[in-house]
Structure formats: structure tokens, C-alpha cells
Enzyme design. Structure first.
Site, mmCIF file in Angstrom:
data_model
loop_
_atom_site.group_PDB
_atom_site.id
_atom_site.type_symbol
_atom_site.label_atom_id
_atom_site.label_comp_id
_atom_site.label_asym_id
_atom_site.label_seq_id
_atom_site.Cartn_x
_atom_site.Cartn_y
_atom_site.Cartn_z
ATOM 1 N N THR A 11 75.153 -69.337 -107.966
ATOM 2 C CA THR A 11 75.977 -70.448 -107.477
ATOM 3 C C THR A 11 75.177 -71.521 -106.760
ATOM 4 O O THR A 11 75.448 -72.714 -106.895
ATOM 5 C CB THR A 11 77.043 -69.886 -106.511
ATOM 6 O OG1 THR A 11 77.859 -68.976 -107.228
ATOM 7 C CG2 THR A 11 77.917 -70.975 -105.918
ATOM 8 N N THR A 88 74.856 -64.222 -105.775
ATOM 9 C CA THR A 88 75.230 -63.211 -104.768
ATOM 10 C C THR A 88 75.796 -61.930 -105.387
ATOM 11 O O THR A 88 75.727 -60.871 -104.773
ATOM 12 C CB THR A 88 76.282 -63.781 -103.788
ATOM 13 O OG1 THR A 88 77.455 -64.142 -104.532
ATOM 14 C CG2 THR A 88 75.752 -64.980 -103.036
HETATM 15 N N1 ASP Z 1 78.340 -65.339 -110.182
HETATM 16 C C1 ASP Z 1 77.400 -65.863 -109.225
HETATM 17 C C2 ASP Z 1 76.117 -65.061 -109.355
HETATM 18 O O1 ASP Z 1 76.043 -63.992 -108.835
HETATM 19 C C3 ASP Z 1 77.962 -65.783 -107.864
HETATM 20 C C4 ASP Z 1 77.092 -66.321 -106.774
HETATM 21 O O2 ASP Z 1 75.976 -66.736 -106.943
HETATM 22 O O3 ASP Z 1 77.598 -66.337 -105.630
HETATM 23 O O4 ASP Z 1 75.195 -65.504 -109.995
#
Ligand code: ASP
Length: 335
Positions: A11, A88
């Protein structure tokens, strides 16, 4: 002090599109603005993983690509510290995986990301990245750690606890390494673990993670274990209890172990210390050779099983290594 930043996706570097968030932010320019005029103003280099991934697509091969990059950059400049920008969703798996494979790196690695993209007003990207840079250059973290929501956590003790809150991650079984503030509040340095020299690269192995639920039948469990995987992580109840009165279930676990497949029993509890044999409901599988995950998170347990399989270990040898702390991922003195 110099820091090399590796952007792997997630993200933090995404922008809005008609099909949802996609990679595309000017991370390099944003990072340069962020540190402009600070002591890190000329000390940051950036490379990106190719291809960038949403971390829900990460595999043990992706962990290895990050590890290879870090080792390459470390060989070019052994004095620099490392920050890894990551999605995340599976960040805690990656940070645990990196911790086992990089015990001999000799440079701090801090992994971070954000809940909101860097270009959104009110995003947590800037505090997380500046916090990670500060932790990496603090001289107070060893090995792999994870910075998120104003806290430094041990990379192999962290777990994602919220899909939206800026706090995001927790380290349920040990205290955070540090909390930001003026000044930052640091905990005593944790025990480092026994390390692992010359680790073989991660390869993807067939590890099944099974959540038990009240009423699960032996037939269902057998179906989930067919064909036999390379190893099993069984998420049981409380301190590692299984439904021992379900006919044939304990026998099935004994059969799997007897076939040379390691069975690691973890807990579904957020805060957990697995103690097989504490109740009759966990004792039979302990006697059959199942090994408890002690106070490891699921992420640390799963990445460790993949790591040990990649080192060529199977069955009993693998189980024996699960109870040793490689990089501080478990508390050895307990239970
Ligand atoms: N779907 C994303 C990932 O894990 C979520 C994020 O980065 O917060 O790449």
C-alpha cells in the site's frame, strides 16, 4: 550513516486507479523530500523489487529475493543499515523469515509499510518510514525488526493485529523493543538466539496450517492431510489441546508423525505459550512426537518451518530445531 531502502510493494507506494490501489507512487522523490535537510539527507539509496508485489502474493521465493538483495547491497557497503518497505498483510511472515536467514548479516534491517498510501492526507507512511530509518540508524537494534505505529518490534515476534488501525502490529509475547517519543523509550536488548551460518536459500515447501474448530472430524482432518505435506502446523486450542475424544484423531496425528512428517502444534490464542502435556488433551500427541511452538507467533512458526525444510531437515530433526531459538523468536527458558 547510510541506509539502503528496498521497496518490495504494498500500500505504501500505491496510487488510486479505477481497479483499486496499484503501484505507481514516486517513492524516490517522496523519500528524498522526507529526509531533505536531516542528517540522512544524502545518505539514502533506494532500489525496488522487480516485480513489485502486493504482499498477499509473497512466497518463500519472494523472501529469498529480498534476502539476496540485502546481501548484495551489504557486500557493496558493509557500513550501511537497511530498511525494507513491504505490504502489511504478510509483513510479519517476511520479517520472521528474514530474521532466520540473516543472523550473520551484521547490519540492522528494519521492515515497515503503511495502512494508507504515502500520497493520502493523514497517511501513516511518513511516520513509519522516518521511524524505521531512525531505528535502523540508532545503533540499538540488531537483526531484523519491524517498525509500525510508533513502535519497534522484534521482526520474529510481530503479528498483524488490525487491517485498518495505524497501530497495526503487536508483539503479543514480548515487550516492544522501543516506543517513539522524546526521547524514544528502549527496552533491554533481547537474547539474540543461536544463529544459523550459511543458510540455504528459501524454497517453497508444502506446509499446511490447519485451524482446529469444535466438531472437526477425523475424516475431515485426514482429507486435509492428503496427500501428506512436508510439515504440519496445527493451530490447536489454548496451550495446545486437541479434541482427543474424537475417535481416531490422535491416532491420525501419530500416523502422520510416524510417516516422517513434523507436526508443530501452535495455539489459536493471541498471547500463547504452548505446553503439550499440560492436559490429557495434548499429552497423547506430545508422546507421539508432536512439538509445541512455545511462545512463537504463527508467522514466526510458519516461516521457521519453511526455513528448516529449506535447510534439508525433515521429521524428527526438524522438530528438534523448532524448540531452539535461532534469532530470538521464542523464549527458551519457559516450559
Ligand atoms: N495488500 C497490501 C499488501 O500487503 C496491504 C498493505 O500494504 O497494507 O501488500
Amino acid at each position: 550513516m547510510r541506509v539502503h531502502v528496498t521497496y518490495t510493494g504494498g500500500t505504501i507506494g500505491m496510487v488510486d486507479s479505477p481497479h483499486g490501489l496499484v503501484p505507481g507512487a514516486d517513492l524516490e522523490g517522496w523519500l528524498a523530500d522526507l529526509v531533505d535537510g536531516t542528517e540522512l539527507g544524502h545518505g539514502i539509496t533506494l532500489t525496488a523489487l522487480d516485480p513489485l508485489i502486493d504482499s498477499s502474493n509473497a512466497t518463500p521465493e519472494s523472501w529469498q529475493a529480498i534476502i539476496d538483495g540485502l546481501r548484495r547491497h551489504h557486500a557493496e557497503d558493509p557500513e550501511q543499515a537497511f530498511v525494507v518497505l513491504h505490504g502489511t498483510d504478510t509483513m510479519a511472515y517476511t520479517s520472521a523469515a528474514l530474521s532466520y536467514a540473516l543472523t550473520d548479516l551484521g547490519a540492522p534491517v528494519v521492515i515497515t509499510g503503511s495502512q494508507l498510501p504515502l500520497g493520502f492526507v493523514g497517511s501513516d507512511a511518513a511516520p513509519n518510514v522516518t521511524g524505521a530509518l531512525r531505528a535502523a540508524t540508532s545503533g540499538r537494534v540488531d537483526g531484523v525488526s519491524l517498525f509500525f505505529g510508533h513502535r519497534v518490534l522484534a521482526g520474529n515476534r510481530a503479528t498483524k493485529t488490525s487491517s485498518w488501525a495505524f497501530k497495526g502490529f503487536d508483539s503479543p509475547n514480548v515487550a516492544p523493543l522501543a516506543m517513539t517519543g522524546a526521547p524514544w523509550q528502549w527496552s533491554p536488548r533481547p537474547e539474540p538466539g543461536c544463529g544459523w551460518a550459511d543458510a540455504e536459500p528459501y524454497r517453497r515447501h508444502d506446509v499446511v496450517v490447519i485451524d482446529l474448530a469444535p466438531g472437526i472430524t477425523t475424516a475431515r482432518l485426514r482429507a486435509m492431510l492428503t496427500p501428506l505435506p512436508d510439515a504440519v502446523v496445527l493451530r490447536a486450542f489454548g496451550v495446545g489441546n486437541v479434541p482427543s475424544e474424537e475417535p481416531g484423531l490422535t491416532g491420525l496425528i501419530e500416523e502422520v508423525i510416524g510417516a516422517g512428517v513434523a507436526v508443530v502444534v501452535a495455539s489459536q490464542c493471541h498471547e500463547a505459550e504452548v505446553l503439550l502435556g499440560h492436559y490429557e488433551a495434548g499429552d497423547a500427541i506430545a508422546r507421539a512426537g508432536a512439538i509445541g511452538s512455545r511462545d512463537m507467533t504463527l508467522e514466526a512458526t510458519y516461516a521457521k518451518v519453511q526455513f528448516l525444510l529449506s535447510q534439508g531437515l525433515r521429521g524428527k530433526e526438524l522438530s528438534a530445531q523448532m524448540g531452539r531459538s535461532i534469532a530470538g523468536e521464542l523464549t527458551e527458558s519457559r516450559g
